[in-house]
Design an enzyme around this catalytic site. Structure first.
Site, PDB file in Angstrom:
ATOM      1  N   ASP A  30     -11.711 -50.884  -3.549  1.00  0.00           N
ATOM      2  CA  ASP A  30     -11.415 -49.850  -4.393  1.00  0.00           C
ATOM      3  C   ASP A  30     -12.153 -48.730  -4.515  1.00  0.00           C
ATOM      4  OD1 ASP A  30      -9.413 -51.627  -4.849  1.00  0.00           O
ATOM      5  OD2 ASP A  30     -10.804 -52.589  -7.120  1.00  0.00           O
ATOM      6  N   GLU A  41      -0.603 -48.050  -8.273  1.00  0.00           N
ATOM      7  CA  GLU A  41      -1.551 -48.605  -8.994  1.00  0.00           C
ATOM      8  C   GLU A  41      -2.699 -47.144  -8.341  1.00  0.00           C
ATOM      9  OE1 GLU A  41      -2.693 -51.914  -8.671  1.00  0.00           O
ATOM     10  OE2 GLU A  41      -3.417 -52.474  -6.658  1.00  0.00           O
TER      11      GLU A  41
END
Length: 462
Positions: free
Chosen positions: A185, A352
């Site tokens: 991420d 997401e």
């Protein structure tokens, strides 16, 4: 001492902490990156794995060179210690006090077994490695096999448990990953003419990491580790795990870290927080003492994966959500907003990790499709004339490349080289070659545009 050892001791071991023989290891600083480990009392024998078992052997063949090359990484159980990752993606760990290679399962036992705390060894420039979960035991060789043995205050034990970190027999030659170890991420941005990278610390079962680190660079190649910048345990009262997907923005002469957090027990729903610091390298402190976005505040979706986009007029917008994508303008304090202004902007295919950039008056909303545990995790995008939409879907721009063993490419961010029209995309992928959806690594590649403003498909590289 061999020429390889002389090189290592002259360049790698400034600032090590001296410890008393026989005492528990105390923190000594090791360089991360690819290295080999040479026995102090058997010069020319190096730590290697043979049929998964660790030992010290002479090195001559190409395979032996690969087997004797490890990447020193962030400790799986503690950022103040270290783990050693072999070229096949497995980690050096102890099992029944025998050192061997195994695949990271991410549970607390494995992370502890695969984490070693460094201390000065028996001679200048050497190190000793104490077990993280058995601090009274150190890695030593016996009959050329590596064991985890109780510390003994003898010259023989000190020599058997001392190693020189040298240049690697088989050094890393690939461009990616850009950070040694398991990080996901990644949020890539620039502050004050320097690049900063803020990733999720990965390698935990159930993504149960607890802290964030910051890295900075002037060239996107050589990265400085600034250490832990926020730890959910001592620093966040309302969350103790699930330290996911940090994003940092600047305003008002300060830096704001937006993050996801949850509890290890009880209510496991995720919430968003914001922390503040005077430096992009932290340390950050929780700005509110409570979530910025609660798990029950909005119906549908999960409150994770925050991202902040600041427009050319200075207005900042917070984007977030898994399953549902939401956006809201932030107030000028960067720590509050009007809930009545929250909009749902979920594009087709969205799962997401929203991210927004602006180029030549066009807004680009990018996101990840599919599950991060899937090799088909990928990045798609849409365009608009407003940061709030409506959005026109433009398709997938980053996906797996099986010919190179690259899988699960997603949860990205994009940075523009200041003063240019050159852009880069940071993203995570399954660690190559033995990764999965909780063992991921960070990569950076070029992001290029066509003359009509659409994004060219990104080619992921090793």
């Amino acid at each position: 001492m061999t020429a390889r050892a002389l090189l290592a001791t002259s360049t790698l071991f400034t600032g090590c902490v001296v410890v008393l023989s026989g005492s528990a290891a105390q923190a000594a600083t090791l360089p991360t990156g690819t290295r080999s480990l040479e026995s102090v009392n058997y010069p020319g024998r190096y730590v290697r794995h043979l049929d998964s078992l660790a030992r010290i052997d002479p090195i001559s063949t190409a395979q032996e060179k690969l087997d004797a090359s490890f990447t020193v990484v962030n400790g799986l159980a503690s950022p103040s210690c270290y783990s050693f990752q072999a070229r096949n993606g497995q980690f050096l760990r102890h099992r029944d006090y025998r050192l061997r290679l195994d695949t990271n399962t991410g549970d607390a036992t494995f992370r502890g077994d695969a984490t070693f705390c460094a201390a000065d060894g028996s001679v200048a420039g050497s190190i000793a490695l104490a077990s993280y979960n058995y601090p009274d035991r150190r890695v030593r060789h016996r009959d050329y096999a590596l064991w985890l043995d109780p510390v003994a205050d003898t010259a023989a034990f000190r020599a058997d448990s001392s190693f020189r970190l040298t240049t690697a027999w088989a050094p890393k030659t690939n461009k990616n990953p850009v950070l040694p170890g398991l990080f996901a991420d990644p949020h890539l941005t620039t502050f004050n003419g320097r690049y900063y990278l803020y990733p999720t610390t990965d390698g935990y079962a159930g993504w149960g990491g607890t802290y964030y680190k910051a890295f900075s660079s002037t060239d996107l190649v050589n990265w400085t580790d600034h250490g832990v910048i926020l730890d959910h345990g001592p620093d966040v009262s309302w969350a103790d795990n699930s330290a996911w997907a940090p994003a940092v923005a600047t305003a008002n002469g300060r830096y704001y870290l937006y993050f996801s957090g949850g509890l290890a027990s009880g209510n496991t729903a995720k919430q968003l927080g914001v922390a503040v610091a005077d430096s992009p390298a932290g340390p950050f402190r929780d700005a509110l003492g409570r979530p910025l976005v609660t798990s029950s505040q909005f119906s549908g979706g999960q409150a994770i994966d925050p991202a902040v986009f600041t427009d050319t007029d200075g207005r900042s917008y917070l984007y977030w959500g898994q399953g549902v994508c939401r956006v809201v303008p932030l107030n000028t304090d960067m720590t509050s907003y009007d809930p009545a202004q929250v909009r749902t902007i979920t594009p087709s295919g969205y799962n997401e990790a929203p991210f927004v950039l602006k180029r030549n008056g066009t807004y680009y909303l990018m996101w990840s499709e599919n599950d991060t545990r899937s090799e088909d995790y990928r990045v798609a995008y849409a365009t608009s004339t407003s940061p709030l939409g409506p959005w026109t879907n433009r398709g997938v721009v980053l996906q797996k490349r099986l010919d190179l063993g690259i899988k699960g490419t997603g949860h990205h961010s994009v940075v523009q080289v200041p003063g240019t029209d050159t852009w880069y995309i940071a993203y995570h992928r399954f660690a190559v070659p033995a990764g999965d959806g909780t063992n991921r690594e960070t990569a950076i590649d070029r992001l290029e545009f066509n003359t009509d403003g659409t994004i060219r498909p990104v080619i992921p590289t090793l």
